[in-house]
Design a protein around this motif. Structure first.
Motif, PDB file in Angstrom:
ATOM      1  N   SER A  19       1.419   8.045   3.227  1.00  0.00           N
ATOM      2  CA  SER A  19       2.078   8.143   1.921  1.00  0.00           C
ATOM      3  C   SER A  19       1.303   9.058   0.987  1.00  0.00           C
ATOM      4  CB  SER A  19       2.269   6.754   1.292  1.00  0.00           C
ATOM      5  OG  SER A  19       1.035   6.139   1.024  1.00  0.00           O
ATOM      6  N   ARG A  20      -0.017   9.077   1.120  1.00  0.00           N
ATOM      7  CA  ARG A  20      -0.846   9.931   0.264  1.00  0.00           C
ATOM      8  C   ARG A  20      -0.684  11.404   0.638  1.00  0.00           C
ATOM      9  NH1 ARG A  20      -4.902   6.921   0.704  1.00  0.00           N
ATOM     10  NH2 ARG A  20      -5.936   7.968   2.410  1.00  0.00           N
ATOM     11  N   SER A  21      -0.439  11.680   1.932  1.00  0.00           N
ATOM     12  CA  SER A  21      -0.307  13.075   2.348  1.00  0.00           C
ATOM     13  C   SER A  21       0.940  13.721   1.755  1.00  0.00           C
ATOM     14  CB  SER A  21      -0.273  13.175   3.875  1.00  0.00           C
ATOM     15  OG  SER A  21       0.950  12.675   4.372  1.00  0.00           O
ATOM     16  N   ARG A  22       1.883  12.922   1.310  1.00  0.00           N
ATOM     17  CA  ARG A  22       3.102  13.461   0.716  1.00  0.00           C
ATOM     18  C   ARG A  22       2.964  13.698  -0.783  1.00  0.00           C
ATOM     19  NH1 ARG A  22       5.177   9.677   4.613  1.00  0.00           N
ATOM     20  NH2 ARG A  22       5.254   8.071   3.044  1.00  0.00           N
ATOM     21  N   LEU A  23       1.842  13.280  -1.367  1.00  0.00           N
ATOM     22  CA  LEU A  23       1.637  13.457  -2.812  1.00  0.00           C
ATOM     23  C   LEU A  23       1.021  14.807  -3.117  1.00  0.00           C
ATOM     24  CD1 LEU A  23       0.141   9.975  -3.776  1.00  0.00           C
ATOM     25  CD2 LEU A  23       2.509  10.714  -3.918  1.00  0.00           C
ATOM     26  N   ARG A  24       1.391  15.375  -4.240  1.00  0.00           N
ATOM     27  CA  ARG A  24       0.784  16.610  -4.731  1.00  0.00           C
ATOM     28  C   ARG A  24       0.215  16.299  -6.108  1.00  0.00           C
ATOM     29  NH1 ARG A  24       2.302  19.182  -0.728  1.00  0.00           N
ATOM     30  NH2 ARG A  24       4.276  20.074  -0.152  1.00  0.00           N
ATOM     31  N   VAL A  25      -1.055  16.614  -6.274  1.00  0.00           N
ATOM     32  CA  VAL A  25      -1.730  16.325  -7.532  1.00  0.00           C
ATOM     33  C   VAL A  25      -2.247  17.631  -8.107  1.00  0.00           C
ATOM     34  CG1 VAL A  25      -3.599  15.008  -8.597  1.00  0.00           C
ATOM     35  CG2 VAL A  25      -2.406  14.076  -6.628  1.00  0.00           C
ATOM     36  N   GLU A  26      -2.057  17.804  -9.415  1.00  0.00           N
ATOM     37  CA  GLU A  26      -2.586  18.994 -10.070  1.00  0.00           C
ATOM     38  C   GLU A  26      -4.095  18.987  -9.987  1.00  0.00           C
ATOM     39  OE1 GLU A  26      -1.349  19.838 -14.048  1.00  0.00           O
ATOM     40  OE2 GLU A  26       0.691  19.162 -13.634  1.00  0.00           O
ATOM     41  N   ALA A  27      -4.676  20.152  -9.691  1.00  0.00           N
ATOM     42  CA  ALA A  27      -6.133  20.264  -9.648  1.00  0.00           C
ATOM     43  C   ALA A  27      -6.669  20.093 -11.060  1.00  0.00           C
ATOM     44  CB  ALA A  27      -6.543  21.621  -9.094  1.00  0.00           C
ATOM     45  N   LYS A  28      -7.772  19.376 -11.166  1.00  0.00           N
ATOM     46  CA  LYS A  28      -8.378  19.181 -12.486  1.00  0.00           C
ATOM     47  C   LYS A  28      -9.027  20.483 -12.929  1.00  0.00           C
ATOM     48  CE  LYS A  28      -9.212  14.278 -12.035  1.00  0.00           C
ATOM     49  NZ  LYS A  28     -10.176  13.197 -12.049  1.00  0.00           N
ATOM     50  N   LYS A  29      -8.789  20.834 -14.178  1.00  0.00           N
ATOM     51  CA  LYS A  29      -9.370  22.060 -14.716  1.00  0.00           C
ATOM     52  C   LYS A  29     -10.818  21.814 -15.097  1.00  0.00           C
ATOM     53  CE  LYS A  29      -5.213  24.164 -16.554  1.00  0.00           C
ATOM     54  NZ  LYS A  29      -4.607  24.766 -17.738  1.00  0.00           N
ATOM     55  N   SER A  30     -11.638  22.809 -14.837  1.00  0.00           N
ATOM     56  CA  SER A  30     -13.027  22.717 -15.259  1.00  0.00           C
ATOM     57  C   SER A  30     -13.116  23.132 -16.723  1.00  0.00           C
ATOM     58  CB  SER A  30     -13.910  23.634 -14.400  1.00  0.00           C
ATOM     59  OG  SER A  30     -13.594  24.989 -14.674  1.00  0.00           O
ATOM     60  N   ALA A  31     -14.262  22.906 -17.331  1.00  0.00           N
ATOM     61  CA  ALA A  31     -14.468  23.280 -18.728  1.00  0.00           C
ATOM     62  C   ALA A  31     -14.342  24.789 -18.888  1.00  0.00           C
ATOM     63  CB  ALA A  31     -15.832  22.797 -19.207  1.00  0.00           C
TER      64      ALA A  31
ATOM     65  N   LEU B 131       0.823  -1.206   0.000  1.00  0.00           N
ATOM     66  CA  LEU B 131       0.000   0.000   0.000  1.00  0.00           C
ATOM     67  C   LEU B 131       0.858   1.258   0.000  1.00  0.00           C
ATOM     68  CD1 LEU B 131      -2.805  -1.157   2.442  1.00  0.00           C
ATOM     69  CD2 LEU B 131      -3.028  -0.778  -0.012  1.00  0.00           C
ATOM     70  N   VAL B 132       1.953   1.232   0.764  1.00  0.00           N
ATOM     71  CA  VAL B 132       2.871   2.373   0.777  1.00  0.00           C
ATOM     72  C   VAL B 132       3.507   2.543  -0.599  1.00  0.00           C
ATOM     73  CG1 VAL B 132       5.060   3.221   1.721  1.00  0.00           C
ATOM     74  CG2 VAL B 132       3.302   2.332   3.259  1.00  0.00           C
ATOM     75  N   GLU B 133       3.905   1.434  -1.214  1.00  0.00           N
ATOM     76  CA  GLU B 133       4.511   1.500  -2.553  1.00  0.00           C
ATOM     77  C   GLU B 133       3.569   2.155  -3.562  1.00  0.00           C
ATOM     78  OE1 GLU B 133       7.522   0.458  -3.993  1.00  0.00           O
ATOM     79  OE2 GLU B 133       8.222   0.309  -1.932  1.00  0.00           O
ATOM     80  N   PHE B 134       2.279   1.852  -3.439  1.00  0.00           N
ATOM     81  CA  PHE B 134       1.298   2.395  -4.376  1.00  0.00           C
ATOM     82  C   PHE B 134       0.741   3.754  -3.933  1.00  0.00           C
ATOM     83  CE2 PHE B 134       0.778  -2.088  -5.884  1.00  0.00           C
ATOM     84  CZ  PHE B 134       1.011  -1.855  -7.224  1.00  0.00           C
TER      85      PHE B 134
END
Length: 154
Positions: A131-143, A122-125
Motif C-alpha cells: 500500500s505504501r508503494s502506491r503512495l506519492r509524497v512531495e519531497a521536503k524542501k530544504s532551507a 494497516l492497508v487502510e492506513f
C-alpha cells in the motif's frame, strides 16, 4: 452500496491518481493531529498507539477523526501479541481437553484472526509495503530551496 469502497482523496493524490478518476475536491478534511490515546487500551495497545501514531503523523496520514480506527487497530495488535505469547508458551499443537487428541491451539486461531484484522487496518492506513508503494509524497524542501524560491533563483 456496491463495488469497492472509495479511496480517500489524500491517498489518490499521493498515488498520482493512476486511474485518472475524478478527485473529490469537496471531501471533508479532518484536522491533521495525533488524537489522544483512549484510556481503555491495555499497556501493549497503548505502546503501539504511541509508536504507530508518530509514524502516521509523520507520513501526514493521521487526523483526529482516526481515533476509533487507530484504537481498534491497537486493540487487535494487543490481542495478537497476547495470543502469540500463549502459542510460544503452549505450542501450536495442544491436547484436546476431553480425550487428549492433538489439536490446533485455540491461541493460534486467535493470533491468525487478529493478524488478518491487523493487516486490513494497516492497508487502510497505508502501512504495508504494497500500500505504501502506491503512495506519492512531495519531497521536503530544504532551507536552501526555500531561500532560492524566496529570492527568485529557483
Amino acid at each position: 452500496m456496491r463495488g469497492r469502497k472509495p479511496k480517500p482523496t489524500v491517498l489518490k493524490i499521493r498515488e498520482g491518481n493512476p486511474g485518472k478518476r475524478a478527485i473529490n475536491h469537496d471531501e471533508p478534511n479532518a484536522p491533521s493531529s495525533i488524537p489522544s490515546c483512549p484510556d481503555f487500551l491495555d499497556e501493549v495497545a497503548q505502546d503501539e498507539w504511541f509508536r504507530i501514531s508518530e509514524i502516521l503523523n509523520e507520513m501526514g496520514l493521521l487526523s483526529s477523526a482516526d481515533r476509533a480506527a487507530l484504537a481498534a487497530y491497537c486493540t487487535v495488535y494487543s490481542r495478537w501479541v497476547h495470543a502469540e505469547e500463549q502459542v510460544k508458551k503452549f505450542g501450536t499443537i495442544v491436547k484436546s481437553p476431553e480425550k487428549g487428541f492433538p489439536m490446533k491451539s485455540p491461541y493460534l486461531t486467535v493470533a491468525d484472526q487478529a493478524m488478518e484484522t491487523m493487516r486490513k487496518f494497516l492497508v487502510e492506513f497505508g502501512l504495508t509495503p504494497s500500500s505504501r508503494s502506491r503512495l506519492r509524497v512531495e519531497a521536503k524542501k530544504s532551507a536552501e530551496d526555500e531561500f532560492d524560491t524566496f529570492v527568485g533563483a529557483g
